[in-house]
Design a protein around this motif. Structure first.
Motif, PDB file in Angstrom:
ATOM      1  N   PHE A  93     -10.717  16.972  18.730  1.00 34.96           N
ATOM      2  CA  PHE A  93      -9.596  17.699  19.324  1.00 34.96           C
ATOM      3  C   PHE A  93     -10.149  18.902  20.086  1.00 34.96           C
ATOM      4  CE2 PHE A  93      -7.726  15.163  16.119  1.00 34.96           C
ATOM      5  CZ  PHE A  93      -6.387  14.994  16.422  1.00 34.96           C
ATOM      6  N   PHE A  94      -9.856  18.959  21.376  1.00 33.99           N
ATOM      7  CA  PHE A  94     -10.270  20.099  22.189  1.00 33.99           C
ATOM      8  C   PHE A  94      -9.075  21.036  22.311  1.00 33.99           C
ATOM      9  CE2 PHE A  94     -13.291  16.803  23.334  1.00 33.99           C
ATOM     10  CZ  PHE A  94     -14.487  17.500  23.185  1.00 33.99           C
ATOM     11  N   VAL A  95      -9.198  22.185  21.665  1.00 33.70           N
ATOM     12  CA  VAL A  95      -8.054  23.083  21.516  1.00 33.70           C
ATOM     13  C   VAL A  95      -8.185  24.288  22.425  1.00 33.70           C
ATOM     14  CG1 VAL A  95      -7.697  22.346  19.137  1.00 33.70           C
ATOM     15  CG2 VAL A  95      -9.143  24.343  19.603  1.00 33.70           C
ATOM     16  N   LEU A  96      -7.052  24.889  22.729  1.00 29.79           N
ATOM     17  CA  LEU A  96      -6.998  26.142  23.473  1.00 29.79           C
ATOM     18  C   LEU A  96      -6.996  27.302  22.487  1.00 29.79           C
ATOM     19  CD1 LEU A  96      -4.232  25.208  26.078  1.00 29.79           C
ATOM     20  CD2 LEU A  96      -6.712  25.176  26.426  1.00 29.79           C
ATOM     21  N   GLY A  97      -7.762  28.336  22.812  1.00 33.24           N
ATOM     22  CA  GLY A  97      -7.819  29.480  21.918  1.00 33.24           C
ATOM     23  C   GLY A  97      -6.451  30.086  21.659  1.00 33.24           C
TER      24      GLY A  97
ATOM     25  N   ARG B  23     -16.183  31.890  25.166  1.00 26.80           N
ATOM     26  CA  ARG B  23     -16.707  32.610  23.995  1.00 26.80           C
ATOM     27  C   ARG B  23     -15.610  32.958  23.000  1.00 26.80           C
ATOM     28  NH1 ARG B  23     -20.707  35.384  27.621  1.00 26.80           N
ATOM     29  NH2 ARG B  23     -18.968  36.734  28.246  1.00 26.80           N
ATOM     30  N   ARG B  24     -14.485  33.468  23.482  1.00 26.60           N
ATOM     31  CA  ARG B  24     -13.386  33.842  22.578  1.00 26.60           C
ATOM     32  C   ARG B  24     -12.881  32.637  21.810  1.00 26.60           C
ATOM     33  NH1 ARG B  24      -8.797  36.339  25.971  1.00 26.60           N
ATOM     34  NH2 ARG B  24      -7.852  36.692  23.923  1.00 26.60           N
ATOM     35  N   SER B  25     -12.763  31.513  22.496  1.00 23.94           N
ATOM     36  CA  SER B  25     -12.265  30.305  21.841  1.00 23.94           C
ATOM     37  C   SER B  25     -13.245  29.818  20.782  1.00 23.94           C
ATOM     38  CB  SER B  25     -12.032  29.205  22.876  1.00 23.94           C
ATOM     39  OG  SER B  25     -11.129  29.626  23.868  1.00 23.94           O
TER      40      SER B  25
ATOM     41  N   VAL C  48     -12.329  29.474  16.766  1.00 24.58           N
ATOM     42  CA  VAL C  48     -12.344  28.159  16.113  1.00 24.58           C
ATOM     43  C   VAL C  48     -13.466  28.071  15.090  1.00 24.58           C
ATOM     44  CG1 VAL C  48     -12.670  25.685  16.488  1.00 24.58           C
ATOM     45  CG2 VAL C  48     -11.250  27.009  18.061  1.00 24.58           C
ATOM     46  N   LYS C  49     -14.635  28.556  15.440  1.00 15.67           N
ATOM     47  CA  LYS C  49     -15.769  28.508  14.521  1.00 15.67           C
ATOM     48  C   LYS C  49     -15.500  29.339  13.272  1.00 15.67           C
ATOM     49  CE  LYS C  49     -20.828  28.806  14.730  1.00 15.67           C
ATOM     50  NZ  LYS C  49     -21.976  29.197  15.598  1.00 15.67           N
ATOM     51  N   GLY C  50     -14.778  30.451  13.446  1.00 12.59           N
ATOM     52  CA  GLY C  50     -14.482  31.313  12.309  1.00 12.59           C
ATOM     53  C   GLY C  50     -13.395  30.768  11.405  1.00 12.59           C
ATOM     54  N   LYS C  51     -12.383  30.147  11.973  1.00 11.30           N
ATOM     55  CA  LYS C  51     -11.242  29.678  11.187  1.00 11.30           C
ATOM     56  C   LYS C  51     -11.366  28.224  10.750  1.00 11.30           C
ATOM     57  CE  LYS C  51      -9.312  33.667  11.797  1.00 11.30           C
ATOM     58  NZ  LYS C  51      -9.279  34.656  10.679  1.00 11.30           N
ATOM     59  N   LEU C  52     -12.155  27.430  11.489  1.00  9.69           N
ATOM     60  CA  LEU C  52     -12.306  26.007  11.165  1.00  9.69           C
ATOM     61  C   LEU C  52     -13.791  25.646  11.083  1.00  9.69           C
ATOM     62  CD1 LEU C  52      -9.580  24.622  13.618  1.00  9.69           C
ATOM     63  CD2 LEU C  52      -9.432  24.606  11.111  1.00  9.69           C
ATOM     64  N   PRO C  53     -14.528  26.311  10.180  1.00  8.20           N
ATOM     65  CA  PRO C  53     -15.977  26.080  10.129  1.00  8.20           C
ATOM     66  C   PRO C  53     -16.361  24.658   9.760  1.00  8.20           C
ATOM     67  CG  PRO C  53     -15.243  27.344   8.218  1.00  8.20           C
ATOM     68  CD  PRO C  53     -14.081  27.273   9.156  1.00  8.20           C
ATOM     69  N   GLU C  54     -15.532  23.964   9.004  1.00 10.26           N
ATOM     70  CA  GLU C  54     -15.840  22.591   8.596  1.00 10.26           C
ATOM     71  C   GLU C  54     -15.540  21.583   9.702  1.00 10.26           C
ATOM     72  OE1 GLU C  54     -17.329  21.861   5.708  1.00 10.26           O
ATOM     73  OE2 GLU C  54     -17.390  24.032   5.351  1.00 10.26           O
ATOM     74  N   ASN C  55     -14.737  21.975  10.656  1.00  9.58           N
ATOM     75  CA  ASN C  55     -14.306  21.058  11.714  1.00  9.58           C
ATOM     76  C   ASN C  55     -14.967  21.333  13.055  1.00  9.58           C
ATOM     77  OD1 ASN C  55     -11.744  21.988   9.940  1.00  9.58           O
ATOM     78  ND2 ASN C  55     -11.708  19.775  10.241  1.00  9.58           N
ATOM     79  N   TYR C  56     -15.434  22.548  13.241  1.00 12.59           N
ATOM     80  CA  TYR C  56     -15.946  22.963  14.543  1.00 12.59           C
ATOM     81  C   TYR C  56     -17.156  22.137  14.968  1.00 12.59           C
ATOM     82  CZ  TYR C  56     -18.414  25.705  18.049  1.00 12.59           C
ATOM     83  OH  TYR C  56     -19.084  26.088  19.185  1.00 12.59           O
ATOM     84  N   VAL C  57     -17.131  21.701  16.228  1.00 15.96           N
ATOM     85  CA  VAL C  57     -18.287  21.070  16.866  1.00 15.96           C
ATOM     86  C   VAL C  57     -18.572  21.836  18.152  1.00 15.96           C
ATOM     87  CG1 VAL C  57     -18.036  18.761  15.869  1.00 15.96           C
ATOM     88  CG2 VAL C  57     -16.747  19.357  17.930  1.00 15.96           C
ATOM     89  N   PRO C  58     -19.839  22.073  18.484  1.00 19.42           N
ATOM     90  CA  PRO C  58     -20.179  22.923  19.642  1.00 19.42           C
ATOM     91  C   PRO C  58     -20.013  22.203  20.972  1.00 19.42           C
ATOM     92  CG  PRO C  58     -22.175  22.136  18.590  1.00 19.42           C
ATOM     93  CD  PRO C  58     -21.037  21.649  17.732  1.00 19.42           C
TER      94      PRO C  58
END
Length: 374
Positions: free
Chosen positions: A215-219, A264-266, A270-280
């Protein structure tokens, strides 16, 4: 064994077929067989490959003046078009080689193709007899591939002034080229529209189907969710799925002065709130990004995630059935790739289940989002 032929006169009118506004779609009911086995998937795949090769062969004869007229453009990037056509031929040859491995089980659309020259020869003399088992499919398929090829050529003609998924700027950009044969990755864009939001339905559907997607999300969308619900709720929503970013808002990142801050903001959110789901991964809205951004993305540890298969479900010009059938036809043609659905279009709730049902016995696989793009 079914003998397959083709009426060459069909192709004489190729240059007059597709207007710039045409979106290719094919009624799959014209194909007489269900994809109930890997062999039948290969039969349909060989047919679509040969038909696309036939219309591609016709455009090879067009020079720059003819292509401008055909595409309805005043200026075109001929070098990009030539690069695209060469890449398409190599992909078609590779795909046909995969598809003909089952010819000993069903010889339909099987020809002795050993190299690019023989593929071009077989495509050039492909004809369908009026009594052919596949006659109802042939003309609609020809129209589909003529229109679809025009879509690709038009994007190449405008590249890189108007960037898109048609070509990569560097090795930090990825599409489905590295996937194995018969493997497809599901991805979902957020797009510009706020509603409907099918994310809750979609993530639950995927989990129940033992599948996942990226899922590609908007910040700003993630920020809005957190304003309404807890972090735990957000994490439960995307449980088992992968989450990349599409920027802070859905706008072109090719001419936006603050595009780097958008990315960067996004990522930070996402990395902070969804660390288990985040992909770079960064998915550029509408595929539009800067050609000189390689250093930025490498420094951020990000890859640009493009796609190969576009259901065209964002414009609202295809109904759900047309979008699904277009996607399946392109899966048969390309045999692997990244599919790009719009999570904020209700067409998804019809198109995706239909697609999964139609391919359930076809021998394809759905790539795990956690290993894709590695």
């Amino acid at each position: 064994m079914r003998i397959v032929l083709l009426l060459s006169a069909w192709f004489l009118s190729f240059a007059a077929i597709a207007a710039p506004s045409d979106i290719a779609t094919l009624d799959r009911s014209t194909w007489p067989e269900q994809l109930t086995s890997p062999t039948l998937f290969d039969v349909a795949s060989r047919a679509e490959i040969l038909m696309f090769a036939r219309v591609l062969l016709d455009t090879d004869a067009m020079d720059e003046i003819a292509l401008k007229q055909h595409l309805g453009l005043r200026t075109i990037n001929m070098a990009a078009i030539d690069t695209l056509r060469a890449r398409l031929w190599q992909r078609l040859l590779s795909n046909y080689n995969f598809a003909q491995q089952s010819c000993d089980q069903d010889a339909s659309f099987c020809f002795l193709v050993e190299d690019l020259a023989t593929l071009r020869e077989e495509a050039g003399r492909l004809t369908l007899d009026e009594n052919s088992y596949y006659i109802k499919w042939a003309e609609p398929s020809r129209i589909f591939h003529a229109q679809y090829l025009d879509e690709l050529l038009r994007k190449a003609a405008l590249f890189p002034q108007t960037s898109s998924e048609i070509a990569r700027f560097g090795d930090y950009e990825r599409n489905g080229d590295d996937l194995n044969d018969r493997l497809f990755l599901l991805t979902f864009d957020s797009a510009a529209n706020i509603t409907p939001d099918n994310t809750p339905w979609l993530t639950e559907y995927l989990r129940k189907s033992n599948m996942n997607g990226t899922f590609f999300v908007l910040g700003k969308d993630i920020q809005a969710r957190l304003a309404e619900r807890s972090v735990n709720h957000l994490q439960a929503l995307y449980s088992g799925q992968c989450v990349g970013v599409q920027g802070w808002e859905f706008r072109s990142h090719s001419h936006w002065q603050d595009w780097q801050d958008s990315v960067r903001r996004s990522v930070d959110l996402v990395k902070g709130k969804l660390p288990e789901n985040y992909v770079p991964l960064f998915r550029p809205p509408q595929g539009q990004r800067r050609g000189d951004a390689g250093a930025f993305f490498r420094n951020q540890g990000l890859q640009v995630a493009l796609w190969d298969i576009d259901p065209q479900d964002s414009a609202g010009r295809l109904n759900p059935e047309q979008s699904a059938q277009r996607t399946l036809t392109l899966m048969l043609l390309w045999r692997r790739g990244v599919i790009n659905f719009n999570v904020k279009q209700d067409a998804l709730k019809t198109a995706l289940p239909w697609l999964i049902t139609q391919t359930a016995q076809s021998g394809i696989g759905w790539e795990d989002c956690r290993v894709a793009f590695r």
